[in-house]
Design an enzyme around this catalytic site. Structure first.
Site, PDB file in Angstrom:
ATOM      1  N   ARG A 112     -15.012  29.669  15.318  1.00 20.88           N
ATOM      2  CA  ARG A 112     -15.977  28.959  14.557  1.00 20.88           C
ATOM      3  C   ARG A 112     -15.708  27.969  13.446  1.00 20.88           C
ATOM      4  NH1 ARG A 112     -18.858  34.192  15.388  1.00 20.88           N
ATOM      5  NH2 ARG A 112     -19.904  34.131  17.475  1.00 20.88           N
ATOM      6  N   LYS A 126     -15.430  13.024  12.513  1.00 24.18           N
ATOM      7  CA  LYS A 126     -15.913  12.939  14.006  1.00 24.18           C
ATOM      8  C   LYS A 126     -14.669  13.381  14.804  1.00 24.18           C
ATOM      9  CE  LYS A 126     -19.329   9.201  13.937  1.00 24.18           C
ATOM     10  NZ  LYS A 126     -19.698   7.727  14.189  1.00 24.18           N
ATOM     11  N   GLU A 158     -10.194  -2.764  12.535  1.00 27.30           N
ATOM     12  CA  GLU A 158     -11.027  -1.970  11.908  1.00 27.30           C
ATOM     13  C   GLU A 158     -10.999  -2.178  10.332  1.00 27.30           C
ATOM     14  OE1 GLU A 158     -13.153   0.318  13.023  1.00 27.30           O
ATOM     15  OE2 GLU A 158     -12.243   0.786  15.339  1.00 27.30           O
ATOM     16  N   LYS A 193     -15.207   3.867   3.581  1.00 30.39           N
ATOM     17  CA  LYS A 193     -15.569   4.875   4.614  1.00 30.39           C
ATOM     18  C   LYS A 193     -15.995   6.042   3.892  1.00 30.39           C
ATOM     19  CE  LYS A 193     -15.159   6.954   8.802  1.00 30.39           C
ATOM     20  NZ  LYS A 193     -14.416   6.932   9.991  1.00 30.39           N
ATOM     21  N   GLU A 198     -24.570  10.453  10.364  1.00 28.61           N
ATOM     22  CA  GLU A 198     -25.148   9.092  10.960  1.00 28.61           C
ATOM     23  C   GLU A 198     -26.696   9.324  11.478  1.00 28.61           C
ATOM     24  OE1 GLU A 198     -22.117   7.385  13.172  1.00 28.61           O
ATOM     25  OE2 GLU A 198     -23.658   6.641  14.653  1.00 28.61           O
ATOM     26  N   ARG A 231     -23.969   5.432   8.044  1.00 29.25           N
ATOM     27  CA  ARG A 231     -22.649   5.647   8.828  1.00 29.25           C
ATOM     28  C   ARG A 231     -22.853   4.781  10.039  1.00 29.25           C
ATOM     29  NH1 ARG A 231     -18.730  10.985   9.611  1.00 29.25           N
ATOM     30  NH2 ARG A 231     -17.403   9.819  10.862  1.00 29.25           N
ATOM     31  N   ASN A 249     -20.160   1.480  12.927  1.00 27.23           N
ATOM     32  CA  ASN A 249     -20.144   1.051  14.301  1.00 27.23           C
ATOM     33  C   ASN A 249     -20.151  -0.473  14.533  1.00 27.23           C
ATOM     34  OD1 ASN A 249     -20.066   3.769  15.079  1.00 27.23           O
ATOM     35  ND2 ASN A 249     -22.373   4.119  15.095  1.00 27.23           N
ATOM     36  N   HIS A 287     -18.935  -1.938  17.682  1.00 26.02           N
ATOM     37  CA  HIS A 287     -18.614  -1.060  18.855  1.00 26.02           C
ATOM     38  C   HIS A 287     -19.425  -1.102  19.898  1.00 26.02           C
ATOM     39  CE1 HIS A 287     -15.950   0.237  15.588  1.00 26.02           C
ATOM     40  NE2 HIS A 287     -15.657   1.137  16.257  1.00 26.02           N
ATOM     41  N   HIS A 295     -17.710  -1.060  23.307  1.00 18.94           N
ATOM     42  CA  HIS A 295     -17.458   0.067  24.262  1.00 18.94           C
ATOM     43  C   HIS A 295     -17.866  -0.744  25.497  1.00 18.94           C
ATOM     44  CE1 HIS A 295     -18.213   3.470  20.979  1.00 18.94           C
ATOM     45  NE2 HIS A 295     -16.769   3.000  21.081  1.00 18.94           N
ATOM     46  N   HIS A 352      -8.823  -0.235  22.012  1.00 18.58           N
ATOM     47  CA  HIS A 352     -10.107   0.158  21.446  1.00 18.58           C
ATOM     48  C   HIS A 352     -10.193  -1.116  20.250  1.00 18.58           C
ATOM     49  CE1 HIS A 352     -13.566   2.063  19.543  1.00 18.58           C
ATOM     50  NE2 HIS A 352     -12.875   2.042  18.026  1.00 18.58           N
TER      51      HIS A 352
HETATM   52  N1  GLY Z   1     -15.510   5.424  13.285  1.00 20.89           N
HETATM   53  C1  GLY Z   1     -16.686   5.523  13.180  1.00 20.89           C
HETATM   54  C2  GLY Z   1     -17.288   6.491  12.182  1.00 20.89           C
HETATM   55  O1  GLY Z   1     -16.411   7.305  11.859  1.00 20.89           O
HETATM   56  O2  GLY Z   1     -18.521   6.799  11.989  1.00 20.89           O
END
Ligand code: GLY
Length: 372
Positions: free
Chosen positions: A125, A147, A189, A231, A241, A246, A250, A253, A257, A271
């Site tokens: 956990r 993430k 990025e 960031k 998010e 946040r 994106n 993206h 995607h 990517h």
């Molecule tokens: N790569 C986008 C984020 O970390 O929210």
């Protein structure tokens, strides 16, 4: 050297950007090595490339400090983000007797970081982990923010958790062995941060991007530190998010995607390359809505092309129409019923979340770009 704090309430952590920090890992990560030593090896996860390039240096740095590394090595690429590899990794960590007080070290790009982060999120956990990102993309994006995920047949990153690292050590020296194409993909990025929230940084990248891509130390450190500072701020404000904050990360993206899905998530389009083209499309679509000028949309596309990144959809030779790309978007995990939030621009350096976008209009816009 730069040190940036990710100020999450109750769970702050540090991102250290420093040439050679990997060589002094025992000192830089000292609080997270407590509990190891004697017969207890320190668990490291790498892919075959990062293991070949950096394991010996880490082994000897640890040995000098009285530690031994235990290595779990995966094949490079997205195939490592599967249930099967996750099961083997968690079994291995349990076999090593990893406890909730311990930390696991992830040495690699986004794949290794995502896999280790998710394994640590579910192991007992929640076990701690330290990110040692070895690609520019991981250094400026995926290693920070928590993430973590694996892929399934239904799509990329659909099984995952928010689980923040305890420390991120970024050594720009490891980028010396990174192929130029991956360096450019990571640079996409970096450009993203300028376009989404810092017009001054975007202008700096227009004039200094070549130095960053050439791995000139000062330019590289400035680019990484400025990206991570933004960031870190955004993650601290909106970790999960939920606040349209946040989500700004994106930018490029949703289009990107769709392009990755259409090209089979393959080497045909990395990517970062998909994100680059996605940002050109986001800027172009913002101009179509009259939110930025065509001149600004062209300026964004020029900066992306100047970095050697794809900037023209028609040049990809996709052989599909705009509706097919929109269909991929409908499967995006950000999809909300029949609609999708789009990251668009109000200015270069000012992104926002648009929730009123008509997918039929996106398809028509993409048809135009595909045949331009
Ligand atoms: N790569 C986008 C984020 O970390 O929210």
């Amino acid at each position: 050297m730069a040190v940036i704090d990710v100020a999450l309430a109750g769970r702050p952590y540090r991102v250290v950007i420093e040439e050679g920090v990997l060589a002094r890992l025992p000192e830089a990560a000292a609080p997270f090595l407590r509990g190891y030593g004697g017969r207890r090896g320190v668990p490291f996860v790498a892919d075959t490339n990062t293991h070949r390039n950096f394991a010996a240096g880490i082994d000897s740095a640890l040995a000098e400090a009285g530690f031994v590394a235990e290595w779990f090595v995966v094949e490079p690429g997205e195939d490592a983000k599967t249930w099967g590899v996750l099961e083997r990794l968690t079994d291995w960590l349990l076999g090593l007797g990893v406890t909730r007080r311990d930390h696991v070290f992830a040495l690699g790009g986004g794949v290794v970081g995502d896999l280790v982060g998710f394994a640590c999120a579910i192991l007992k956990r929640g076990v701690g982990f330290v990110q040692l990102p070895t690609t520019l993309l991981a250094q400026v994006d995926s290693s920070v923010g928590g993430k973590t995920a694996i892929n399934t047949r239904a799509g990329k990153n659909l099984i995952g958790a928010f689980h923040q690292p305890s420390l991120v050590l970024i050594d720009p020296l490891v980028l010396a062995s990174l192929p130029a194409r991956e360096m450019r993909a990571g640079f996409a990025e970096v450009l993203k941060y300028g376009l989404l929230g810092d017009a001054g940084f975007f202008a700096w990248l227009e004039s200094h991007g070549n130095k960053v891509l050439a791995r000139e130390p000062h330019a590289l450190e400035h680019a990484i530190a400025t990206s991570i500072a933004m960031k870190a701020r955004i993650v601290a404000e909106d970790e999960r998010e939920t606040e349209d904050r946040r989500a700004l990360l994106n930018l490029g993206h949703t289009f990107g995607h769709a392009l990755e899905a259409e090209t089979g998530f393959s080497d045909r389009l990395l990517h970062g390359e998909a994100v680059a083209l996605g940002m050109v499309l986001a800027a172009g679509y913002s101009a179509r809505r009259g939110e930025i000028s065509s001149a600004d949309a062209e300026r964004a596309a020029r900066a992306i092309a100047a970095a050697g990144l794809p900037s023209e959809l028609s040049a990809l030779g996709l052989g599909c129409d705009g509706a097919a790309l929109v269909d991929h978007m409908r499967h995006d995990k950000k999809a909300e019923g029949t609609t999708l939030p789009f990251l668009l621009l109000r200015a270069l350096g000012r992104a926002y979340v648009a929730r009123d976008v008509d997918l039929a209009d996106i398809a028509a816009f993409l048809d135009g770009e595909l045949s331009a």
